[in-house]
Scaffold this motif. Structure first.
Motif, PDB file in Angstrom:
ATOM      1  N   MET A 136       0.839  -1.206   0.000  1.00 13.66           N
ATOM      2  CA  MET A 136       0.000   0.000   0.000  1.00 13.66           C
ATOM      3  C   MET A 136       0.872   1.253   0.000  1.00 13.66           C
ATOM      4  SD  MET A 136      -3.137   0.933   2.540  1.00 13.66           S
ATOM      5  CE  MET A 136      -3.922  -0.628   2.163  1.00 13.66           C
ATOM      6  N   TYR A 184     -13.567  -4.749   9.378  1.00 16.15           N
ATOM      7  CA  TYR A 184     -12.848  -5.027   8.133  1.00 16.15           C
ATOM      8  C   TYR A 184     -12.446  -3.715   7.454  1.00 16.15           C
ATOM      9  CZ  TYR A 184     -11.235  -7.820   4.272  1.00 16.15           C
ATOM     10  OH  TYR A 184     -10.419  -8.427   3.360  1.00 16.15           O
ATOM     11  N   LYS A 185     -13.405  -2.808   7.383  1.00 15.05           N
ATOM     12  CA  LYS A 185     -13.153  -1.528   6.714  1.00 15.05           C
ATOM     13  C   LYS A 185     -12.089  -0.725   7.468  1.00 15.05           C
ATOM     14  CE  LYS A 185     -15.452   2.330   4.569  1.00 15.05           C
ATOM     15  NZ  LYS A 185     -16.547   3.248   4.648  1.00 15.05           N
ATOM     16  N   GLU A 216      -8.665  -2.333   6.823  1.00 16.12           N
ATOM     17  CA  GLU A 216      -8.258  -2.199   5.426  1.00 16.12           C
ATOM     18  C   GLU A 216      -7.802  -0.768   5.094  1.00 16.12           C
ATOM     19  OE1 GLU A 216     -10.196  -4.597   1.716  1.00 16.12           O
ATOM     20  OE2 GLU A 216     -11.361  -3.025   2.643  1.00 16.12           O
ATOM     21  N   THR A 217      -8.361   0.212   5.787  1.00 17.04           N
ATOM     22  CA  THR A 217      -8.062   1.619   5.452  1.00 17.04           C
ATOM     23  C   THR A 217      -7.142   2.306   6.457  1.00 17.04           C
ATOM     24  OG1 THR A 217     -10.061   2.327   6.607  1.00 17.04           O
ATOM     25  CG2 THR A 217     -10.274   1.956   4.242  1.00 17.04           C
ATOM     26  N   ILE A 228      -5.765  -8.452   8.622  1.00 17.53           N
ATOM     27  CA  ILE A 228      -6.188  -7.639   7.476  1.00 17.53           C
ATOM     28  C   ILE A 228      -5.156  -6.552   7.132  1.00 17.53           C
ATOM     29  CG2 ILE A 228      -8.085  -6.157   6.600  1.00 17.53           C
ATOM     30  CD1 ILE A 228      -9.863  -7.616   8.756  1.00 17.53           C
ATOM     31  N   THR A 229      -4.340  -6.171   8.117  1.00 19.91           N
ATOM     32  CA  THR A 229      -3.339  -5.114   7.879  1.00 19.91           C
ATOM     33  C   THR A 229      -1.962  -5.598   8.327  1.00 19.91           C
ATOM     34  OG1 THR A 229      -2.709  -2.834   8.441  1.00 19.91           O
ATOM     35  CG2 THR A 229      -3.848  -4.051  10.143  1.00 19.91           C
TER      36      THR A 229
END
Ligand code: RP5
Length: 162
Positions: A1, A52-53, A56-57, A83-84
């Motif tokens: 990312m 999750y959101k 992810e962000t 997730i991260t």
């Protein structure tokens, strides 16, 4: 990312509003060290889509460390870490029936491949200090504030008990 700015913010996530009082010492030390932070409720089982959101962000929002507070079957830190690749510090919250042993074991025994850094039961203050150590690696101001705080702690220890 792709990172477009210095990720020097700490995310404090709580499995429940009831975890806020356990996160207060973490918030206190982050404030003292002048570290930007945001607190939100993100439950792995009650709000899985929000979790999750969030995970992810988190990196693109400028967070460098995530401190996850959760109690009982405390899977929040591990789930977020899956997730991260940001460092996730799990703080097991003291629970009523098992006094936080349930929370601790849920966090500390993460299987190989998806790590979290697990603090002591209600170890929020140390989670804040550890977050400062991580961010201090690339933010000189935070490093200097942390070193100052450490020196002050050392100086405040009396030689003689009273
Ligand atoms: C977890 O379950 C939370 O982290 C909290 O510590 C525990 C109990 O939640 P509440 O029923 O108090 O909201 O989700």
């Amino acid at each position: 990312m792709k990172r477009n700015k210095l990720n020097n913010k700490v995310a404090i996530i709580l499995g429940s509003n009831n975890d806020l009082k356990h996160a207060k010492p973490c918030i206190e030390i982050l404030k003292l060290l002048k570290i930007k932070h945001e607190v939100s409720i993100v439950s792995a089982h009650r709000t899985p889509k929000r979790m999750y959101k969030f995970a992810e962000t988190a990196e693109q929002k400028g967070f460098g460390v995530i401190c996850a507070f959760a109690g009982m079957s405390a899977h929040l830190a591990g789930m977020v870490s899956s997730i991260t690749t940001l460092p996730v510090l799990g703080v097991p919250v003291e629970s009523k029936k098992l006094k936080g042993l349930d929370s601790l074991l849920s966090m500390v025994m993460m299987p190989k491949g998806v790590p979290i850094g697990c603090l002591a039961i209600d170890g929020g203050f140390n989670a804040g200090l550890l977050a400062a150590s991580i961010i201090g690696n690339y933010d000189e101001k935070v490093k200097s504030n942390l070193n100052k705080w450490r020196r002050h702690q050392t100086q405040s220890v009396k030689k003689k008990p009273r």
